[in-house]
Enzyme design. Structure first.
Site, PDB file in Angstrom:
ATOM      1  N   ASN A 160       5.936 -26.909  22.872  1.00 46.48           N
ATOM      2  CA  ASN A 160       5.456 -26.164  24.043  1.00 46.48           C
ATOM      3  C   ASN A 160       6.116 -24.794  24.049  1.00 46.48           C
ATOM      4  OD1 ASN A 160       8.028 -27.366  24.675  1.00 46.48           O
ATOM      5  ND2 ASN A 160       7.646 -26.995  26.850  1.00 46.48           N
ATOM      6  N   HIS A 161       5.626 -23.887  24.900  1.00 42.28           N
ATOM      7  CA  HIS A 161       6.073 -22.488  24.820  1.00 42.28           C
ATOM      8  C   HIS A 161       6.461 -21.997  26.214  1.00 42.28           C
ATOM      9  CE1 HIS A 161       6.751 -18.711  23.114  1.00 42.28           C
ATOM     10  NE2 HIS A 161       5.521 -18.263  22.915  1.00 42.28           N
ATOM     11  N   LEU A 162       7.772 -21.774  26.422  1.00 45.25           N
ATOM     12  CA  LEU A 162       8.280 -21.392  27.735  1.00 45.25           C
ATOM     13  C   LEU A 162       8.826 -19.973  27.799  1.00 45.25           C
ATOM     14  CD1 LEU A 162      10.246 -24.648  28.710  1.00 45.25           C
ATOM     15  CD2 LEU A 162       7.926 -24.008  29.364  1.00 45.25           C
ATOM     16  N   ASP A 201      12.126 -19.177  22.495  1.00 47.87           N
ATOM     17  CA  ASP A 201      11.883 -20.563  22.061  1.00 47.87           C
ATOM     18  C   ASP A 201      12.066 -20.707  20.560  1.00 47.87           C
ATOM     19  OD1 ASP A 201      11.222 -21.074  24.679  1.00 47.87           O
ATOM     20  OD2 ASP A 201       9.063 -21.166  24.348  1.00 47.87           O
TER      21      ASP A 201
END
Length: 709
Positions: free
Chosen positions: A39-41, A45
């Site tokens: 996932n990409h926050l 990352d």
């Protein structure tokens, strides 16, 4: 950019700075072709993942990475090589290099999350991953959405050193089944579930939420003016728990008979932190069922309020509970006993919650009794938190949301879905004690500017008819469960408020949600797709449409307690629960309910679904109340009676609707009977035992034209 191994100090520095906690570290491969799917926050990352891996990595991105500031420094030192996979030549180069043995990082969402949850999965990412022919290692990052390198989000505090949790799953082998966009999403949702299901008890999860978000922000309020933050809930629980510790025994099942107000989480948390198990009693049950419930759960003490008992005229229920030998503990007395000194002690030295495990009982709920005597359902801390984690993995609920909770807490959807789920997401809850005030609920939604609301078809229909068109315009998701959603109710909300009601499916035994539609993945006529980490088994039932559904998973109950063995847990066999429902599942995983196995009538050797007859009647009379039952018939085996409230029982109209849907005469009830109302339980479900009593003990006379030929 450099493409060298990240320095050892970088991993140590990032772990120390972010206080990184890693689960599944052995799944990080040291060599060979591999793609890490995450996932990409935030913009850091990729450097964090590369530092943890400890080897040079390609990064598939369609936008340039940062070149300046600390983020740029981390990218430069992490041994990352950015590849623009939006360009066909870049995509080919990426695939070639991975096949040649490189490690790579891919963010299938294509952009940083705007809310901390999963965003849209791009099909191009699926094709890219499939073409690499490399093992895929799923990763879920949690916590970087609170950093200054992420998108600013309403209600999310910005921290220089947010705590980071990294969940690393087992590799998906390259020769596994073909990868699809849904399969990729399932893989990421499963890792998100695992990451969010790491707390052992409900108090531990609430404490983690308090640390993560603004501890002083309002978590729950009510129209009486009570407004409590997670911090105040924690302190109140410590003070109240000190008194309950002296009045109850460790592990005791304590009856809970209180209204839905903002202080309810304080009482529940007090019981949990002291290792007691609240049994949420339904005040609308009446004296007889309440006695049976107390006996089944082995209740010796009941927490209640004198004001609540007086207002609800519950004295007969209290007297019946006393007849069973139960002691009534009044919250007013506890409040007096605590006093100012008790509050100060809790503030200065709140103490630690009693040691508890994930599999310890957390709450006792009671089945609705729609088909007989209620059973005591024992849910563990892990069951409840598992269902919350499943819902969080599938949704994007967060601090920006304002939830209106009018479902009773003895209803499992009210307890887990309406209160604990949004509370653990950092959302703000307005709680109201009854869903039956059809004029009040819409006004509360308008004043609270609710974005989420939970209900049943019965309640959504009642609220929708009495509401002003402006009352629900802030709602982004109305979530229905407990009973099938009628097409008329769905259309009413679309037409009046522009709001889609999202239907789900579950059972008290499942804490309660099993399947759910979402705004991003919604198919009318179904109850959505099964939640992550849930195992299912379908068994063919001859003569019925659909298959019998069995389920197993982290949210499935510990077992039942019954009146014939009071207080004794009867666990499930191998963890499998028979839902008693007939379902069908399409190729995309959407679940359609075909009816309760028990709610099929055998007419002349053919199985006829009572739920299907109710659906047909709801299509014929969208604004009416409808319910069907089967009674013995000496000639055909069983006879179906259809009760109608709010519409003339004209058989010709039902026959016309059946013909338009291509249904046979066999699918029609034998009799149509007019009633003033359809009896319902406090949960909003049809009260079939009461309906059967009405139609068999004092049957309304059917119109001659409505009799079966």
């Amino acid at each position: 950019m450099s493409h060298t191994r990240p320095p050892m100090w970088m991993s140590a520095a990032l772990r120390a700075w972010f206080r990184v906690e890693i689960t599944g570290a052995p799944n990080l491969r040291a060599d060979g072709p591999v793609v890490y799917v995450s996932n990409h926050l935030s913009v850091v990352d990729a450097p964090l993942i590369a530092a943890l891996i400890g080897r040079p990595c390609l990064v598939a991105m369609q936008s340039k990475p940062p070149a300046k500031g600390l983020a740029g420094l981390l990218w430069g030192q992490a041994g990352l090589d950015w590849v623009d996979t939006g360009d066909p030549s870049g995509a080919r180069d990426f695939i070639r290099r991975v096949r040649a043995g490189a490690a790579a990082i891919v963010f299938p969402e294509g952009r940083m999350s705007l809310h901390g949850a999963l965003m849209k999965i791009y099909p191009a990412a699926t094709r890219l991953l499939e073409a690499t022919q490399a093992p895929l290692v799923p990763i879920h990052l949690d916590g970087l959405d609170l950093s200054h390198w992420s998108h600013a989000q309403p209600g999310h505090p910005r921290r220089k050193r947010p705590r980071i949790h990294v969940q690393i799953g087992a590799p998906r082998l390259a020769d596994a089944a073909p990868l699809t966009a849904q399969g990729l999403r399932d893989m990421l949702e499963d890792q998100r579930f695992q990451a969010l299901h790491r707390w052992p008890t409900i108090p531990a999860a609430l404490a983690a939420t308090e640390r993560r978000f603004e501890a002083g922000a309002t978590a729950i309020e009510d129209p009486l003016g009570n407004m409590l933050s997670l911090r105040r809930i924690s302190l109140g629980a410590a003070a109240l728990g000190a008194r309950l510790r002296r009045r109850t025994d460790p592990g005791e099942v304590v009856g809970f008979l209180l209204p839905g107000v903002a202080t309810v989480p304080v009482v529940l948390s007090a019981l949990w932190r002291e290792g007691r198990v609240p049994a949420l009693l339904n005040p609308t049950l009446g004296a007889g069922p309440a006695k049976a419930a107390a006996k089944a759960a082995g209740i010796k003490r009941v927490l209640s309020s004198r004001a609540f008992v007086a207002q609800g005229q519950l004295e007969p229920m209290i007297d019946t509970l006393r007849e069973t030998g139960a002691e009534i503990i009044w919250t007013e007395d506890l409040r007096t006993e605590i006093g100012l000194l008790g509050r100060l002690r809790a503030l200065l030295a709140p103490g630690r919650p009693a040691p508890a495990q994930r599999d310890d009982p957390a709450v006792v709920l009671f089945t609705s009794g729609t088909e007989g005597t209620p059973k005591a359902v024992v849910l563990s801390h892990g069951n409840v938190l598992g269902n919350v984690a499943q819902l969080r993995a599938r949704s994007d609920v967060g601090p920006r949301d304002r939830v209106l909770l009018a479902l009773p807490l003895f209803h499992s959807l009210g307890l887990t879905g309406g209160m604990l789920f949004p509370m653990l997401c950092g959302a703000r809850i307005l709680i109201y004690p009854t869903p039956l005030h059809y004029k009040v609920i819409p006004e509360l939604a308008y004043m609270h500017q609710a974005t989420l609301i939970f209900g049943t078809d019965t309640f959504f229909a009642g609220w929708g008819r009495r509401a002003d068109p402006n009352d629900f315009t802030s709602v982004r998701a109305a979530i229905a469960g407990a009973e099938p959603l009628k097409p008329g109710t769905r259309q009413l909300w679309v037409d009046r408020f522009g709001v889609r009601i999202i239907e789900g499916y579950g059972a008290t035994e499942a804490s309660p949600v099993l399947a759910l539609n979402t705004p991003a993945s919604n198919r009318f006529g179904t109850v959505g797709q099964f939640l992550p980490a849930l195992q299912t088994r379908l068994e063919r039932v001859p003569g019925l449409p659909g298959d019998r559904l069995w389920v197993k998973g982290p949210n499935i109950m510990l077992g039942y307690m019954r009146t014939d063995t009071p207080g004794i847990l009867q666990p499930l066999t191998d963890g499998w629960y028979d839902t008693g429902d007939a379902v069908s599942v399409d190729a995309d995983g959407f679940v359609t309910l075909r009816g309760r196995i028990k709610r099929f009538a055998k007419i002349g050797g053919e199985m006829v679904s009572l739920a299907a007859i109710e659906r047909l009647a709801a299509e014929t009379w969208p604004d009416a109340g409808v319910a069907a039952i089967a009674i013995p018939d000496p000639r055909k085996g069983e006879r179906i009676l259809l009760a109608l409230a709010g519409a003339a029982p004209e058989r010709a109209a039902l026959q016309m609707q059946a013909r338009s849907e291509g249904l046979s005469e066999l699918q029609l009830p034998a009799e149509l009977i007019a009633l003033d109302d359809i009896p319902v339980l406090a949960s909003g479900k049809t009260d079939y035992p009461e309906l059967t009593r009405r139609l068999t003990a004092d049957r309304a006379k059917p119109h001659p034209a409505d009799k079966a030929s």
